[in-house]
Design a protein around this motif. Structure first.
Motif, PDB file in Angstrom:
ATOM      1  N   SER A 125       0.789  -1.230  -0.108  1.00 44.99           N
ATOM      2  CA  SER A 125       0.044  -0.054  -0.040  1.00 44.99           C
ATOM      3  C   SER A 125       0.965   1.282   0.110  1.00 44.99           C
ATOM      4  N   LYS A 126       2.214   1.361   0.713  1.00 48.81           N
ATOM      5  CA  LYS A 126       2.959   2.375   0.710  1.00 48.81           C
ATOM      6  C   LYS A 126       3.648   2.711  -0.530  1.00 48.81           C
ATOM      7  N   MET A 127       3.879   1.710  -1.548  1.00 49.22           N
ATOM      8  CA  MET A 127       4.518   1.792  -2.807  1.00 49.22           C
ATOM      9  C   MET A 127       3.821   2.886  -3.583  1.00 49.22           C
ATOM     10  N   ILE A 128       4.449   3.318  -4.626  1.00 52.00           N
ATOM     11  CA  ILE A 128       3.918   4.131  -5.851  1.00 52.00           C
ATOM     12  C   ILE A 128       2.991   3.036  -6.626  1.00 52.00           C
ATOM     13  N   GLY A 129       1.729   3.583  -6.614  1.00 49.09           N
ATOM     14  CA  GLY A 129       0.774   2.551  -7.448  1.00 49.09           C
ATOM     15  C   GLY A 129       0.326   1.257  -6.411  1.00 49.09           C
ATOM     16  N   GLY A 130       0.330   1.605  -5.219  1.00 50.22           N
ATOM     17  CA  GLY A 130       0.050   0.471  -4.114  1.00 50.22           C
ATOM     18  C   GLY A 130      -0.864  -0.442  -4.552  1.00 50.22           C
ATOM     19  N   PRO A 131      -2.476   0.072  -4.816  1.00 50.03           N
ATOM     20  CA  PRO A 131      -3.325  -0.930  -5.126  1.00 50.03           C
ATOM     21  C   PRO A 131      -3.022  -1.871  -6.513  1.00 50.03           C
ATOM     22  N   GLY A 132      -2.276  -1.448  -7.153  1.00 54.63           N
ATOM     23  CA  GLY A 132      -1.931  -2.082  -8.443  1.00 54.63           C
ATOM     24  C   GLY A 132      -0.849  -3.331  -8.062  1.00 54.63           C
ATOM     25  N   PHE A 133       0.123  -2.852  -7.021  1.00 55.67           N
ATOM     26  CA  PHE A 133       0.937  -3.942  -6.414  1.00 55.67           C
ATOM     27  C   PHE A 133       0.137  -4.999  -5.665  1.00 55.67           C
ATOM     28  N   VAL A 134      -0.864  -4.446  -5.046  1.00 56.01           N
ATOM     29  CA  VAL A 134      -1.683  -5.497  -4.099  1.00 56.01           C
ATOM     30  C   VAL A 134      -2.245  -6.543  -5.071  1.00 56.01           C
ATOM     31  N   ALA A 135      -2.642  -5.944  -6.255  1.00 54.30           N
ATOM     32  CA  ALA A 135      -3.387  -6.993  -7.132  1.00 54.30           C
ATOM     33  C   ALA A 135      -2.144  -7.942  -7.867  1.00 54.30           C
ATOM     34  N   VAL A 136      -0.913  -7.461  -7.915  1.00 53.42           N
ATOM     35  CA  VAL A 136       0.115  -8.372  -8.328  1.00 53.42           C
ATOM     36  C   VAL A 136       0.461  -9.341  -7.341  1.00 53.42           C
ATOM     37  N   LEU A 137       0.637  -8.745  -6.301  1.00 53.17           N
ATOM     38  CA  LEU A 137       1.232  -9.673  -4.681  1.00 53.17           C
ATOM     39  C   LEU A 137       0.152 -10.575  -4.477  1.00 53.17           C
ATOM     40  N   GLY A 138      -1.168  -9.995  -4.499  1.00 56.29           N
ATOM     41  CA  GLY A 138      -2.238 -10.869  -4.115  1.00 56.29           C
ATOM     42  C   GLY A 138      -2.731 -11.982  -4.889  1.00 56.29           C
ATOM     43  N   SER A 139      -2.640 -11.729  -6.190  1.00 58.46           N
ATOM     44  CA  SER A 139      -2.807 -12.675  -7.350  1.00 58.46           C
ATOM     45  C   SER A 139      -1.824 -13.759  -7.225  1.00 58.46           C
ATOM     46  N   GLY A 140      -0.505 -13.398  -7.003  1.00 58.75           N
ATOM     47  CA  GLY A 140       0.557 -14.521  -6.883  1.00 58.75           C
ATOM     48  C   GLY A 140       0.452 -15.102  -5.880  1.00 58.75           C
ATOM     49  N   LEU A 141       0.406 -14.709  -4.681  1.00 55.00           N
ATOM     50  CA  LEU A 141       0.003 -15.518  -3.407  1.00 55.00           C
ATOM     51  C   LEU A 141      -0.870 -16.528  -3.240  1.00 55.00           C
ATOM     52  N   MET A 142      -2.349 -15.920  -4.084  1.00 50.05           N
ATOM     53  CA  MET A 142      -3.323 -16.638  -4.153  1.00 50.05           C
ATOM     54  C   MET A 142      -3.230 -17.853  -5.234  1.00 50.05           C
ATOM     55  N   GLY A 143      -2.523 -17.567  -6.268  1.00 51.49           N
ATOM     56  CA  GLY A 143      -2.215 -18.381  -7.320  1.00 51.49           C
ATOM     57  C   GLY A 143      -1.334 -19.582  -6.819  1.00 51.49           C
ATOM     58  N   SER A 144      -0.494 -19.214  -5.920  1.00 51.72           N
ATOM     59  CA  SER A 144       0.282 -20.292  -5.631  1.00 51.72           C
ATOM     60  C   SER A 144      -0.273 -21.270  -4.741  1.00 51.72           C
TER      61      SER A 144
END
Length: 707
Positions: free
Chosen positions: A227-246
């Protein structure tokens, strides 16, 4: 939030509140719920304790989940809840039960007759194949049954009419039915065995994780980290989808389960709606590339290559990381361009609180990884990890799994498995035809001929074939068919490429050089000193095919040859994912578009652009030791690969911290090529890195002036 594997990539059974509905609804609903629990318990018993003939287990597996599909999906949408539907579905279920009982009690009689069919054998085998076609039609549409019919009729009918390479003299219908139904080569062959063992146990493991609340933990953890990163919500999608996909392994289910949270977050932060949907689709597609499940691909790959499952998921980790980073770079570029800021709700999520409430969800994953590393079988590791999920849930105050939750998780796991089981059993018919007729070898030779022996053009042809197949097949099925057809050609070209490099550099071992004595003894001194690539290619072309495998083993070593085989399959597996995000049929993008309320086809084009790592990274696998390289090599490839992908994204988007004009954009492309180009001297790669850093700093300085 639901976890599903291939069910979502085909035509997912859509039942809201499955557990509650089938525990307390009509007698039919309660029967389906009870059947799902029975199937889950039976498969756990089969995979942990029982020692039954594989043919019996595969037949039971198909019949059980086929019955679920018959009861959950009507033969025609207009028939739902009608008496006619109940009669037809009941007949299908009884036929499936009769099929299993016949195999168990009359298999020995068939062999006693010398594998000569009687009337009952003809009826049962024919009905078994037809049931497979019908159940796949219900759950996945018409394309796969059509493909199966084409394959089966090729063997007995029209193969003899073809001329040239694809001519096949034909088999009798009796022989075809025996190989398709009663042997362990067709419906109940290796693909079915993978389905009832590895795939089912990991789907069940994913269902238990989700029931224990791990899905919410993954999303909250991703939001707290990104959330604190530039474009945080987009990185939430990337990180969350990667972890969920695992753990889920399904791109469509991944999109639906995480996208309902991440897409609104991205839109609220300022991302364009179509871009938000594209990010979720591209990131969710990467979930099938993320160990340990990989959408069942890891298990099938291990079976095809005879390389251990642990090795497969180990070598898959770095390429998967590079893919998610490539999507993340698109997110950062768009965030800078669209002036995206974090929302207040994102800043409210504290990582320490998330870990304090949900740290116990990490325990089952740790148990799984530990058992796999210790050498336990994947099925055993998954079974123990399921127990770990239940035990770890009692460390939580909110999601303690009681008996009802355990039953619901088993029912959901069986439901998630139903269409996958039917699909994989049916695809076994196609694989059997390919192996019986030798079409796989013929197709490999054809690919090599069309590509002119070029590894690059071979990969392009495989990518085109995967896209076409992916329009009608779920990605795992597309991978199975493509791997059977084209993996040998890809393996040979990659191995020959490495062999030619050794010949040109003079690094060929003496034992391998001795094989060239059969071709031209005078070249032995030149081989020791190195030779021009053209001469090496001409020399290798003279080696008889019977000796090429021996030459590869002697020159490259058994370990390297095994990793090359894994590389060939990994490339095909990656390319088979592109149909998820490539129009005209891109189910993952369409699912994201439905959430974002954006045009489906345009969303597909955006997702296709954001998923460019699906094409770039397989090229790195083919031309570099990204799969199976030593530690130093992997560190170098990963380091320059990360910055090379960022530079390539910047060149594609025309933006790097600020807008890039034509010349800086070309410079960014040059930097990306220098860092990604295989086997380039490190000084050239450092030059590319320096150029990229210079462009980055110039862009940042320019961007700050606009604030």
């Amino acid at each position: 939030m639901t976890a599903s594997t291939e069910t979502a990539d085909a035509k997912e059974i859509n039942l809201d509140d499955f557990e509650t509905k089938h525990r307390s609804g009509t007698w039919l609903n309660r029967f389906v719920f009870t059947l799902s629990i029975f199937l889950a318990l039976a498969h756990i018993y089969i995979n942990t304790i029982a020692t039954l003939p594989e043919l019996w287990v595969s037949a039971f597996h198909f019949a059980g989940f086929g019955a679920m599909c018959a009861l959950l999906v009507p033969a025609h949408p207009k028939w739902r809840d009608s008496k006619l539907a109940l009669f037809v579905d009941g007949a299908v279920v009884l036929a499936l039960v009769g099929m299993v009982l016949y195999i168990i009690f009359f298999e020995d009689a068939l062999y006693a007759r010398g594998v000569t069919f009687n009337v009952a054998d003809w009826i049962v085998a024919s009905v078994g194949v037809l049931l497979s076609l019908e159940l796949i039609r219900r759950t996945s549409g018409w394309f796969i049954p059509f493909l199966i019919v084409v394959a089966l009729t090729y063997v007995v009918l029209w193969g003899k009419w073809l001329g040239g390479m694809f001519n096949f003299p034909g088999l009798t219908v009796e022989t075809l039915l025996y190989r398709s139904f009663f042997s362990t080569d067709g419906m109940f062959g290796s693909i079915s065995r993978i389905s009832w063992s590895f795939v089912f146990m990991f789907i069940l493991f994913g269902a238990f994780l989700v029931k224990s609340g791990a899905g919410d933990f993954i999303i909250n953890l991703s939001r707290s980290l990104a959330s604190k990163m530039i474009g945080g919500p987009g990185f939430v999608a990337v990180l969350g989808s990667g972890l969920m996909g695992s753990v889920s392994g399904s791109s469509v289910a991944n999109t639906v389960s995480t996208g309902v949270i991440t897409i609104p977050l991205m839109r609220k932060a300022g991302f364009p709606a179509r871009f938000a949907a594209g990010v979720e689709a591209a990131a969710s597609t990467g979930g099938q590339l993320m160990p340990p499940v990989m959408g069942a691909g890891a298990f099938i790959m291990a079976s095809y290559t005879q390389v251990s499952y642990v090795t497969i998921i180990g070598v898959a980790a770095i390429p998967a990381l590079l893919y998610f980073l490539s999507v993340g770079f698109f997110v950062r570029v768009e965030a800078k361009r669209s002036r995206v800021i974090a929302t207040e709700s994102d800043n409210d999520i504290n990582i320490s609180e998330v870990l304090k409430e949900g740290w116990h969800h990490i325990v089952p994953l740790g148990v799984l990884v530990t058992l796999l590393i210790q050498g336990f079988t994947p099925t055993y590791a998954a079974g123990i990890s399921i127990l770990a999920v239940i035990g770890a849930s009692f460390l939580s105050k909110k999601h303690r799994m009681g008996p009802a939750d355990v039953l619901d998780a088993m029912a959901q796991g069986a439901k998630n498995m139903s269409t996958t089981a039917v699909l994989l059993v049916g695809i076994g018919l196609v694989v059997n035809v390919i192996s019986t007729t030798g079409v796989g070898n013929t197709f490999s030779l054809l690919i090599t001929d069309w590509a002119g022996g070029s590894l690059f053009f071979t990969i392009i042809l495989v990518a085109v074939a995967s896209l076409i197949l992916g329009m009608g097949l779920p990605v795992t099925a597309a991978y199975i068919v493509l791997a059977t057809l084209s993996a040998p050609a890809l393996f040979n070209l990659i191995a020959e490429s490495q062999l030619l490099d050794m010949m040109a550099s003079g690094n060929l071992p003496e034992t391998a050089s001795a094989i060239f004595m059969l071709v031209d003894p005078s070249v032995i001194p030149a081989l020791a000193q190195g030779m021009p690539m053209e001469q090496a290619e001409a020399l290798l072309a003279q080696v008889p095919n019977d000796f090429k495998n021996m030459l590869m083993d002697q020159a490259l070593g058994a370990q390297t040859v095994a990793m090359i085989l894994v590389t060939a399959h990994m490339i095909i597996f990656w390319l088979s994912q592109d149909s998820n995000v490539t129009p005209p049929v891109c189910l993952t993008a369409f699912a994201a578009a439905a959430i974002a309320k954006t045009p489906p086809m345009l969303t597909g084009m955006t997702a296709w652009k954001l998923a460019k790592g699906l094409y770039i990274i397989p090229l790195l696998m083919a031309y570099t030791p990204l799969i199976g390289g030593d530690t130093d090599t992997l560190m170098r490839l990963t380091f320059f690969g990360v910055f090379g992908l960022y530079a390539t994204v910047a060149a594609m988007e025309g933006y790097l911290e600020d807008t890039l004009s034509f010349v800086p954009r070309l410079a960014a492309l040059a930097a990306g090529v220098l860092m990604l180009w295989p086997n380039l001297d490190i000084w050239w790669q450092l030059a590319g890195l320096g150029l990229f850093i210079g462009l980055f700093m110039m862009g940042r300085k320019s961007y700050q002036k606009t604030l």
